[in-house]
Design a protein around this motif. Structure first.
Motif, PDB file in Angstrom:
ATOM      1  N   SER A 139      46.207  40.410  24.233  1.00 41.83           N
ATOM      2  CA  SER A 139      46.185  41.356  25.344  1.00 41.83           C
ATOM      3  C   SER A 139      45.415  40.799  26.536  1.00 41.83           C
ATOM      4  O   SER A 139      44.302  40.278  26.390  1.00 41.83           O
ATOM      5  CB  SER A 139      45.546  42.676  24.908  1.00 41.83           C
ATOM      6  N   SER A 140      46.011  40.955  27.708  1.00 44.84           N
ATOM      7  CA  SER A 140      45.334  40.532  28.934  1.00 44.84           C
ATOM      8  C   SER A 140      44.317  41.572  29.403  1.00 44.84           C
ATOM      9  O   SER A 140      43.499  41.281  30.285  1.00 44.84           O
ATOM     10  CB  SER A 140      46.356  40.260  30.042  1.00 44.84           C
ATOM     11  N   PHE A 141      44.364  42.791  28.830  1.00 46.84           N
ATOM     12  CA  PHE A 141      43.339  43.789  29.133  1.00 46.84           C
ATOM     13  C   PHE A 141      42.283  43.730  28.038  1.00 46.84           C
ATOM     14  O   PHE A 141      42.284  44.505  27.083  1.00 46.84           O
ATOM     15  CB  PHE A 141      43.944  45.188  29.228  1.00 46.84           C
ATOM     16  N   GLY A 142      41.413  42.756  28.175  1.00 46.07           N
ATOM     17  CA  GLY A 142      40.350  42.530  27.205  1.00 46.07           C
ATOM     18  C   GLY A 142      39.257  41.725  27.862  1.00 46.07           C
ATOM     19  O   GLY A 142      39.380  41.284  29.020  1.00 46.07           O
TER      20      GLY A 142
ATOM     21  N   SER B  77      38.163  38.689  27.648  1.00 44.26           N
ATOM     22  CA  SER B  77      38.385  37.301  28.064  1.00 44.26           C
ATOM     23  C   SER B  77      39.048  37.219  29.431  1.00 44.26           C
ATOM     24  O   SER B  77      38.512  36.616  30.368  1.00 44.26           O
ATOM     25  CB  SER B  77      39.210  36.555  27.014  1.00 44.26           C
ATOM     26  N   PHE B  78      40.236  37.820  29.579  1.00 45.64           N
ATOM     27  CA  PHE B  78      40.930  37.716  30.853  1.00 45.64           C
ATOM     28  C   PHE B  78      40.251  38.559  31.932  1.00 45.64           C
ATOM     29  O   PHE B  78      40.166  38.143  33.093  1.00 45.64           O
ATOM     30  CB  PHE B  78      42.389  38.140  30.707  1.00 45.64           C
ATOM     31  N   GLU B  79      39.758  39.724  31.576  1.00 43.02           N
ATOM     32  CA  GLU B  79      39.169  40.612  32.570  1.00 43.02           C
ATOM     33  C   GLU B  79      37.894  40.051  33.190  1.00 43.02           C
ATOM     34  O   GLU B  79      37.638  40.254  34.373  1.00 43.02           O
ATOM     35  CB  GLU B  79      38.868  41.976  31.934  1.00 43.02           C
ATOM     36  N   THR B  80      37.083  39.344  32.385  1.00 43.63           N
ATOM     37  CA  THR B  80      35.767  38.931  32.898  1.00 43.63           C
ATOM     38  C   THR B  80      35.548  37.424  32.899  1.00 43.63           C
ATOM     39  O   THR B  80      34.574  36.957  33.474  1.00 43.63           O
ATOM     40  CB  THR B  80      34.628  39.582  32.076  1.00 43.63           C
ATOM     41  N   ASN B  81      36.439  36.660  32.270  1.00 47.91           N
ATOM     42  CA  ASN B  81      36.249  35.200  32.217  1.00 47.91           C
ATOM     43  C   ASN B  81      37.605  34.494  32.262  1.00 47.91           C
ATOM     44  O   ASN B  81      37.983  33.789  31.329  1.00 47.91           O
ATOM     45  CB  ASN B  81      35.480  34.825  30.946  1.00 47.91           C
ATOM     46  N   PRO B  82      38.360  34.681  33.347  1.00 49.13           N
ATOM     47  CA  PRO B  82      39.702  34.110  33.402  1.00 49.13           C
ATOM     48  C   PRO B  82      39.723  32.584  33.309  1.00 49.13           C
ATOM     49  O   PRO B  82      40.697  32.022  32.795  1.00 49.13           O
ATOM     50  CB  PRO B  82      40.245  34.601  34.741  1.00 49.13           C
ATOM     51  N   LYS B  83      38.684  31.933  33.757  1.00 51.20           N
ATOM     52  CA  LYS B  83      38.646  30.471  33.662  1.00 51.20           C
ATOM     53  C   LYS B  83      38.748  30.028  32.207  1.00 51.20           C
ATOM     54  O   LYS B  83      39.540  29.135  31.858  1.00 51.20           O
ATOM     55  CB  LYS B  83      37.355  29.933  34.282  1.00 51.20           C
ATOM     56  N   GLU B  84      37.982  30.654  31.329  1.00 53.14           N
ATOM     57  CA  GLU B  84      38.036  30.332  29.905  1.00 53.14           C
ATOM     58  C   GLU B  84      39.370  30.778  29.303  1.00 53.14           C
ATOM     59  O   GLU B  84      39.924  30.097  28.433  1.00 53.14           O
ATOM     60  CB  GLU B  84      36.871  31.016  29.176  1.00 53.14           C
TER      61      GLU B  84
END
Length: 280
Positions: free
Chosen positions: A192-195, A197-204
């Motif tokens: 999920s992109s709503f989590g 990782s993507f929400e707060t650390n897109p670089k990682e």
């Protein structure tokens, strides 16, 4: 008419296109790869530090949990214990798993009373499913089965961490819709992109994004897409809680409060979802 209309992502155009209708994300660098035995074993070992077969007890426990979730919305009707001449006998509910691996979920579903069928690409897992567990599993791509071939054949269609690998997004979703009976249930697990990782650390997120994931979903995009297709979402939850990955304010919440938020809004790097196909 196409279900999807992708345009460049406003913030990450080098990585993503976004569907204007649903919000589904298309990962532009994605590439096809073979899904043979080595892929299956190596990927599982890399992620979980044990082989798929060593993890059988946990996988069966997860299968039982998923079936218990499903039973809250779709209780199994017992097959009537009557003679063959009695036409009031209730047939078993039918369940298809796309990407059935070695068949542990299918086996638990059969024990629970479903008539099961599976599709799997790994020859070794198909052989194990057929010869060791005695399951009806075919070594066949989901896209090799026509939309009309299994039209309204299944009470339940399940796919756990599969649909994101399929480049033909129209093809897979039209099959999911066609193969389910009216009133039937779709059970998915997806990244999920709503989590956190993507929400707060897109670089990682982009550094670790699997190269063979063509699409990224979220609770929001799935609800929009499923509504367009004629489904109602009955259940959606995060599969895991990783507050330590959240670099924003949510990551500073007490763990109990973070989990409460995650459950309420399906906030997680992986989610499960059950949706019911409308009867009209």
């Amino acid at each position: 008419m196409s279900l999807f209309d992708f345009i460049p992502h406003r913030k990450f155009p080098e990585y993503y296109e976004i569907c204007q209708h649903t919000g589904v994300l298309r990962f532009l660098p994605a590439k096809q790869r073979e899904y043979g035995d080595s892929y299956f074993m190596e990927e599982y070992m890399s992620q979980y530090k044990k082989s798929y077969y060593e993890d059988e007890p946990n996988l069966r426990a997860m299968a039982k949990r998923r079936l218990a979730n499903l039973a809250k919305f779709s209780p199994l009707s017992p097959v009537a214990n009557v003679g063959t001449s009695d036409r009031t006998a209730i047939p078993k509910q039918t369940l298809l798993e796309i990407g059935s691996a070695a068949g542990f979920f299918l086996d638990e579903a059969r024990i629970a009373g479903f008539q099961t069928r599976g599709l799997e690409l790994s020859p070794k897992e198909v052989e194990y499913s057929q010869n060791t567990l005695g399951l009806d599993v075919e070594k066949r791509s989901v896209l090799s089965v026509g939309e009309e071939e299994w039209k309204e054949s299944f009470s339940v269609v399940s796919a756990f961490f599969v649909i994101e690998h399929i480049e033909d997004i129209e093809g897979i979703w039209r099959r999911l819709l066609s193969w389910l009976q009216p009133g039937g249930f779709l059970y998915l697990a997806v990244p999920s992109s709503f989590g956190p990782s993507f929400e707060t650390n897109p670089k990682e997120w982009f550094l670790t994004h699997p190269s063979d994931h063509f699409f990224d979903y979220s609770v929001h995009s799935l609800k929009k897409l499923l509504s367009i297709l004629g489904f109602d979402v009955n259940y959606v939850r995060p599969m895991s809680y990783h507050s330590y990955r959240d670099l924003g304010l949510r990551g500073k919440l007490p763990e109990w409060l973070y989990r409460l938020y995650a459950n309420q809004f399906a906030y997680g790097d992986t989610i499960e979802l059950i949706a019911r196909k409308r009867t009209h």
